[in-house]
Design a protein around this motif. Structure first.
Motif, mmCIF file in Angstrom:
data_model
loop_
_atom_site.group_PDB
_atom_site.id
_atom_site.type_symbol
_atom_site.label_atom_id
_atom_site.label_comp_id
_atom_site.label_asym_id
_atom_site.label_seq_id
_atom_site.Cartn_x
_atom_site.Cartn_y
_atom_site.Cartn_z
ATOM 1 N N TYR A 59 46.483 -77.228 88.108
ATOM 2 C CA TYR A 59 45.155 -76.811 88.575
ATOM 3 C C TYR A 59 45.349 -75.868 89.771
ATOM 4 O O TYR A 59 45.495 -76.306 90.906
ATOM 5 C CB TYR A 59 44.310 -78.029 88.934
ATOM 6 C CG TYR A 59 44.026 -78.868 87.707
ATOM 7 C CD1 TYR A 59 42.993 -78.537 86.847
ATOM 8 C CD2 TYR A 59 44.839 -79.953 87.379
ATOM 9 C CE1 TYR A 59 42.760 -79.270 85.691
ATOM 10 C CE2 TYR A 59 44.616 -80.690 86.225
ATOM 11 C CZ TYR A 59 43.567 -80.336 85.386
ATOM 12 O OH TYR A 59 43.349 -81.057 84.238
ATOM 13 N N PRO A 72 43.720 -82.994 81.755
ATOM 14 C CA PRO A 72 45.160 -82.717 81.641
ATOM 15 C C PRO A 72 45.860 -83.220 80.384
ATOM 16 O O PRO A 72 46.914 -82.699 80.015
ATOM 17 C CB PRO A 72 45.733 -83.428 82.865
ATOM 18 C CG PRO A 72 44.801 -84.584 83.098
ATOM 19 C CD PRO A 72 43.443 -84.083 82.723
ATOM 20 N N TRP A 230 46.696 -85.306 90.399
ATOM 21 C CA TRP A 230 46.195 -83.934 90.541
ATOM 22 C C TRP A 230 45.175 -83.767 91.662
ATOM 23 O O TRP A 230 44.729 -82.657 91.915
ATOM 24 C CB TRP A 230 45.571 -83.475 89.217
ATOM 25 C CG TRP A 230 46.552 -83.521 88.102
ATOM 26 C CD1 TRP A 230 47.557 -82.622 87.843
ATOM 27 C CD2 TRP A 230 46.667 -84.525 87.093
ATOM 28 N NE1 TRP A 230 48.272 -83.001 86.747
ATOM 29 C CE2 TRP A 230 47.747 -84.177 86.253
ATOM 30 C CE3 TRP A 230 45.954 -85.691 86.794
ATOM 31 C CZ2 TRP A 230 48.121 -84.941 85.165
ATOM 32 C CZ3 TRP A 230 46.327 -86.458 85.709
ATOM 33 C CH2 TRP A 230 47.400 -86.084 84.908
ATOM 34 N N MET A 234 41.636 -81.146 90.308
ATOM 35 C CA MET A 234 41.233 -81.343 88.916
ATOM 36 C C MET A 234 39.727 -81.557 88.824
ATOM 37 O O MET A 234 39.056 -80.973 87.968
ATOM 38 C CB MET A 234 41.960 -82.539 88.319
ATOM 39 C CG MET A 234 41.469 -82.867 86.914
ATOM 40 S SD MET A 234 42.008 -84.476 86.313
ATOM 41 C CE MET A 234 40.731 -84.795 85.108
#
Length: 485
Positions: A59, A72, A230, A234
């Motif tokens: 990201y 993801p 993330w 994200m």
């Protein structure tokens, strides 16, 4: 009537529908290993699968020229298969085909839950495939996680609906897990989970309570995992990615699809009414309403395609099961048709999809993928040309640069949406404007359609053509540009 009474009519129709579907998708299936991009997203998905496998930044920062607005999990699944087959695009295509088959099987199993016989359930699976081709032919054997997400969500829905009281907690935990996995593959598959909760609210509140508790446990665990892996990047990119929205786009799109869906909308409502609005029949109607409404508001967004209506195709396929069941009961339609009601019903549910799919095949030759076979060598030569260049290369059709083993320099669509939404400044230091002004790219490849309908703002397109000149049109689709001297 002998055919109908012994199920032979359904078997004949199953064979006819499957043969037509296979005839329509033969060329896309044969084109799976070819280095010819079917749509914009194929190379984009392949690049992020590559990033996932190599531990890169999945990201990117908000001011980057690339963006990732998908959850993801699909990138890891495609990347894992890509390691085995040597090509992430091919891996994504194979997974898409296998996932579509799984979804069609799950449609048949949902039909069985509705009370359909085995032959009618298989016919429903076949009709679903034909319906998918009719609405979204460009997604046949294409590297996109849409069908993969539906495979998990429909599997979770089946467990939810078929769970018995003795194993309710275990079943609901598994159902929630599968649905959350589907959401981590693609986040637009919300219609079926919403329908399950709404339907259970009216017909089985204990099941709903257990499912919500299980979903809370699974959801919290998933959120912790996502945040640790993330972070907020994200959440920002998936849920708040800049995108132009225009209600008129959704209205025009729905006007187009209703010409195909209207017969099945009518059949679904007729079946529901004739069956006395039973609980299982009501589930189908709720699912149809949810999928159409969700599909409508999603289609208002730029870049959103008809794959948003995959849930609607599933719901309408289940709706025709209701229709056939209703005309198989001993009610007034059966008596009026003098025993031929089920024969009439089966023909009514098959013929519109067959006619519509043939119409799409004839009227949209670009979806046949014949050009993939005819121009495959030109696509290969274009990728080879780019691979031999020593400088940076920018591709609008990202698969071309992916096959040339070049890094992803710019995501034309998402970068353009950022600029249109003014969330990133057009002439940022690392921006495309600076790159083309300084002639940093050895080659730029844009789609031929961008000459009249560009993904980037006009100021960038003007700058591009002021500094680069077209030298070749490849396969009548890709325009190769080189720096002006």
């Amino acid at each position: 009537m002998a055919l109908d009474q012994h199920g032979r009519l359904e078997r004949i129709l199953i064979g006819v529908v499957l043969l037509q579907f296979l005839a329509l998708v033969t060329i896309p299936l044969c084109a799976i290993p070819l280095h010819v991009s079917r749509n914009y997203d194929e190379g984009w998905n392949a690049y992020f699968a590559q990033i996932a496998m190599h531990g890169g930044v999945l990201y990117p920062p908000i001011d980057a020229m690339v963006a990732n607005n998908y959850p993801p999990l699909s990138f890891y699944l495609v990347g894992a298969v890509g390691k085995m087959v040597g090509d992430n695009v091919v891996a994504g295509r194979l997974l898409s085909v296998l996932s579509l088959i799984v979804v069609s099987i799950n449609v048949g199993r949902l039909s069985r839950w509705l009370g359909a016989g085995r032959s009618l359930a298989v016919l429903a699976s076949a009709l679903f495939l034909l319906g998918v081709y009719t609405l979204i032919p460009g997604y046949m054997a294409t590297d996109d996680p849409q069908f993969l997400a539906h495979a998990f969500v429909t599997w979770g829905a089946l467990i939810f609906l078929k769970a018995n009281a003795e194993r309710l907690w275990k079943s609901m935990l598994l159902s929630a897990l599968l649905i959350v996995v589907g959401g981590l593959i693609k986040h637009n598959v919300i219609s079926l989970p919403l329908t399950l909760c709404t339907w259970a609210l009216f017909y089985d509140r204990r099941r709903l309570g257990v499912f919500l508790a299980a979903s809370f446990v699974v959801g919290v665990a998933a959120c912790i995992m996502v945040y640790m892996s993330w972070g907020m990047a994200m959440v920002r990119d998936v849920l708040f990615n800049p995108r132009l929205v225009w209600l008129g786009r959704a209205l025009l799109t729905m006007e187009y699809v209703l010409r195909f869906l209207l017969p099945y909308l009518i059949m679904t409502i007729v079946g529901w009414v004739l069956l006395g609005r039973r609980d299982k029949a009501s589930f189908v109607v709720l699912y149809l309403a949810s999928s159409m409404l969700n599909g409508f508001w999603m289609l208002a967004g730029a870049g959103v395609n008809l794959n948003m209506l995959c849930d609607a195709v599933i719901a309408l396929t289940l709706g025709v099961v209701l229709f056939v069941q209703a005309l198989s009961d001993d009610g007034w339609p059966v008596r009026m048709l003098h025993g031929h009601a089920k024969t009439v019903a089966c023909l009514l549910v098959v013929l519109p999809w067959m006619a519509a799919s043939l119409f799409v095949y004839i009227s949209r030759p670009g979806t046949h993928n014949v050009d993939a076979l005819v121009h495959a060598h030109q696509w290969e030569e274009l990728s080879r040309t780019l691979s031999l260049s020593k400088g940076e290369v920018a591709c609008e059709t990202l698969a071309v640069c992916y096959w040339a083993h070049k890094p992803m320099e710019i995501d034309f669509f998402n970068y353009g949406q950022k600029l249109y939404a003014r969330s990133a400044y057009a002439d940022a230091p690392a921006g495309f404007l600076v790159k083309v002004t300084q002639k940093s790219y050895a080659y730029v490849v844009i789609e031929k359609s961008s000459l009249s309908d560009p993904r980037l703002p006009l100021v960038l397109m003007r700058a591009l053509f002021e500094n680069y000149k077209p030298v070749e049109i490849v396969a009548d689709e890709e325009v190769l540009l080189v720096p002006r001297t």
